[in-house]
Design a protein around this motif. Sequence first.
Motif, PDB file in Angstrom:
ATOM      1  N   ILE A   1       0.817  -1.223   0.000  1.00  0.00           N
ATOM      2  CA  ILE A   1       0.000   0.000   0.000  1.00  0.00           C
ATOM      3  C   ILE A   1       0.843   1.261   0.000  1.00  0.00           C
ATOM      4  CG2 ILE A   1      -2.027  -1.080   1.050  1.00  0.00           C
ATOM      5  CD1 ILE A   1      -1.212   0.279   3.688  1.00  0.00           C
ATOM      6  N   PHE A   2       2.173   1.138   0.238  1.00  0.00           N
ATOM      7  CA  PHE A   2       3.031   2.338   0.241  1.00  0.00           C
ATOM      8  C   PHE A   2       3.803   2.480  -1.063  1.00  0.00           C
ATOM      9  CE2 PHE A   2       2.639   1.552   4.845  1.00  0.00           C
ATOM     10  CZ  PHE A   2       2.097   2.781   5.198  1.00  0.00           C
ATOM     11  N   ARG A   3       4.233   3.695  -1.316  1.00  0.00           N
ATOM     12  CA  ARG A   3       5.072   3.976  -2.482  1.00  0.00           C
ATOM     13  C   ARG A   3       6.363   3.162  -2.329  1.00  0.00           C
ATOM     14  NH1 ARG A   3       7.198   8.802  -2.852  1.00  0.00           N
ATOM     15  NH2 ARG A   3       6.844   9.426  -0.709  1.00  0.00           N
ATOM     16  N   PRO A   4       6.927   2.695  -3.417  1.00  0.00           N
ATOM     17  CA  PRO A   4       8.133   1.862  -3.301  1.00  0.00           C
ATOM     18  C   PRO A   4       9.312   2.614  -2.660  1.00  0.00           C
ATOM     19  CG  PRO A   4       7.440   2.071  -5.622  1.00  0.00           C
ATOM     20  CD  PRO A   4       6.451   2.813  -4.805  1.00  0.00           C
ATOM     21  N   GLU A   5       9.366   3.944  -2.776  1.00  0.00           N
ATOM     22  CA  GLU A   5      10.481   4.713  -2.213  1.00  0.00           C
ATOM     23  C   GLU A   5      10.407   4.802  -0.699  1.00  0.00           C
ATOM     24  OE1 GLU A   5       8.495   5.296  -5.136  1.00  0.00           O
ATOM     25  OE2 GLU A   5       8.343   7.420  -4.656  1.00  0.00           O
ATOM     26  N   PHE A   6       9.243   4.487  -0.145  1.00  0.00           N
ATOM     27  CA  PHE A   6       9.038   4.651   1.292  1.00  0.00           C
ATOM     28  C   PHE A   6       9.696   3.497   2.040  1.00  0.00           C
ATOM     29  CE2 PHE A   6       6.109   3.924   4.988  1.00  0.00           C
ATOM     30  CZ  PHE A   6       6.460   5.056   5.683  1.00  0.00           C
ATOM     31  N   SER A   7      10.693   3.832   2.860  1.00  0.00           N
ATOM     32  CA  SER A   7      11.488   2.759   3.462  1.00  0.00           C
ATOM     33  C   SER A   7      11.364   2.678   4.978  1.00  0.00           C
ATOM     34  CB  SER A   7      12.955   2.957   3.089  1.00  0.00           C
ATOM     35  OG  SER A   7      13.371   4.216   3.568  1.00  0.00           O
ATOM     36  N   THR A   8      10.564   3.571   5.568  1.00  0.00           N
ATOM     37  CA  THR A   8      10.476   3.577   7.021  1.00  0.00           C
ATOM     38  C   THR A   8       9.957   2.248   7.547  1.00  0.00           C
ATOM     39  OG1 THR A   8      10.091   5.907   6.980  1.00  0.00           O
ATOM     40  CG2 THR A   8       9.490   4.768   8.989  1.00  0.00           C
ATOM     41  N   ILE A   9       8.843   1.792   6.976  1.00  0.00           N
ATOM     42  CA  ILE A   9       8.339   0.465   7.333  1.00  0.00           C
ATOM     43  C   ILE A   9       9.072  -0.490   6.418  1.00  0.00           C
ATOM     44  CG2 ILE A   9       6.322  -1.041   7.370  1.00  0.00           C
ATOM     45  CD1 ILE A   9       4.652   1.355   8.137  1.00  0.00           C
ATOM     46  N   THR A  10       9.845  -1.398   7.011  1.00  0.00           N
ATOM     47  CA  THR A  10      10.800  -2.174   6.218  1.00  0.00           C
ATOM     48  C   THR A  10      10.153  -3.320   5.452  1.00  0.00           C
ATOM     49  OG1 THR A  10      11.286  -3.395   8.220  1.00  0.00           O
ATOM     50  CG2 THR A  10      12.792  -1.631   7.656  1.00  0.00           C
ATOM     51  N   PHE A  11       8.862  -3.589   5.710  1.00  0.00           N
ATOM     52  CA  PHE A  11       8.207  -4.675   4.984  1.00  0.00           C
ATOM     53  C   PHE A  11       7.020  -4.106   4.218  1.00  0.00           C
ATOM     54  CE2 PHE A  11       5.290  -4.328   8.427  1.00  0.00           C
ATOM     55  CZ  PHE A  11       6.062  -4.217   9.562  1.00  0.00           C
ATOM     56  N   SER A  12       6.602  -4.795   3.157  1.00  0.00           N
ATOM     57  CA  SER A  12       5.446  -4.352   2.380  1.00  0.00           C
ATOM     58  C   SER A  12       4.170  -4.803   3.073  1.00  0.00           C
ATOM     59  CB  SER A  12       5.481  -4.945   0.977  1.00  0.00           C
ATOM     60  OG  SER A  12       6.582  -4.422   0.293  1.00  0.00           O
TER      61      SER A  12
END
Lengths: 366, 264
Positions: B239-250
Amino acid sequence: MIAASFILTACIREEAPNAEADILSCTFQEDVLAYPVNVDLPYDYTLEAYPIYIAVREGVDLTHLAPRFTLTEGASIEPLSGSIQNLSEPVRYTVTSEDGNWQRVYSVQAYVETLRPIPSKYSFETVNSDAGYDVFTDTDSDGSLTWASGNAGFKMSAGSAGRDAYPTSQADGGVEGKCVKLTTCSTGSLGSLVGMPIAAGNIFFGQFNVRDAMSNPLGATQFGVKCNRKPIKLCGYYKYVPGAQMQEGNTMVDGTDEMDIYAIFYENTDQEGNTVMLDGNIANDDFAHPQMVALARIPDHGSREEWTYFELPFDYARYGKSVDEMKLRTGGYNISVVMSSSIGGASFRGAVGSTLYVDELELVFE
Amino acid sequence: MTEAMIKKFFAFFIILSGCSMLAGAQPWTSRILQKAESAGWEFGLKAGFNIGGCSPLPLPREIREIDSFNPTLAIQLSGEATKWLDPGRVWGVTFGIRLDNKNMTTRAMVKNYSMEIIGGDGNRLKGNWSGHVKTDVRNDYLNFPVLASWKPDERWVVQFGPYLSVLLNGNFSGEVYDGYLREGNPTGDKIVFSDGAVAGYDFSRELRRILWGLQAGCEWAAFRHLRLYTNLTWGMNGIFRPEFSTITFSMYPIYLNLGFGYNF
């Protein structure tokens, strides 16, 4: 819904090995300690390690000590816990986490507890900025003292700030040379998220426990270092300009900000012999505490555009206690000088921009 | 989703069902429907509830306990057009337009959970959190499914196919409480949050705008016009943009829909 919770709970996987690598305590089998070891001191950039200072009784051989450590569950330590070391010089211990991915290096040193006097004069010329902010150390012919401040707490909210944007920093234009500058700063969006929208500039004798900064901000400022001389007065120079808009938490309120300068002198053990460390609550409690012995406090907290001299006598009469010579020589008293750019800063009441400059501080002893 | 939006959805549904009632009465609409039907088309409306969540798969090891999970009241409304491809009306293609809420509120206990809080002014606080996390998700999507429809008998229709989702309105926020943060990494300064200390976070701006997924389901004709249906929608994108790395899992949106349909 409950069924869904059960399904999710059933999907919970095996716990990962611990990633933390802390020394949780340091003890000795024999009774060698002068007082309990503090294993939570902040990182020392000069030592490139977390320092542990072990104060032992007189007569203990520093070259043959076997400190025993408890660690985060599953972590390992090198050299081994309980191994005999020469702790007259710093010994580097490396703790490795259970998952093997993380290490913490400690520098452990023991010393025989003898009282070293604190300096009389404080001119704020020497700082170390390795942490990203200024840490003041004052040294004179009497001794040496490193000041504590809340800068480590501010760093969490504004890690990218330059050293002079921190609430406590060194500034030019002192009475002589440089001086200390205390500024009430906005902690920005992150500070607001945790309900701590401002940070008053503060500096004091003692320790700032960043661990408690969120849950117990008043308790995080631990006031006091041992003092083996009886203080008579606190003198120095200050300038103060209050900020434009007072606020209380996130709410704007009327009024003008005020600063504070005071010194406390107190017994560092209670009747039962427990260690007593006074903290930021003391000002909220109107300086009433069973261990208080004397207070020196600036009477006027308002603005001063020019450098202004102050001379604050320690008031012993208020507490009605005499200073015990024996207790004084054996380190039974603590002293702390505390300064803040917003008198209500610990309760997040103040005006952003309030600036207090202090220089050429002197403690006069009997 | 806001109450106003729920009202709008219901209004949309009532108007459409109104149209369907009129269809019988108005000769020109019924003529169009009859014409379409004889050309192999069939139209329907559906309304139902969404139960599910946005979840990492499998659950990462950092999650130690789910304290509570609430799918909240999430609704789904759709209009569908099916073109039957064979005279026996066994195989067809269904095109749809569907509005839905994908919601959930969870409270979980985590250990050594990598996170970063980014303030509106660009300040960041990064570290590893051990303790409690509350998460609120309120996402509204407009979906365009294209499905294969199979009608093995008069009463049953089985559907399967992909869908495209466009995020209309997104909220992903929450707070951390009762625990501690190790600043930077697991060996950093320990900052304890207790006695009511909380830190909020809001990752709404990091949500992906366009997603796709697969859905499978079936409907059962209870009466001539009334259907009961269920389908499972399974997001193929995090559900997050691929660039978003704060939450380390999809985190994948996985929802089960249950509801009623009206076929013209």
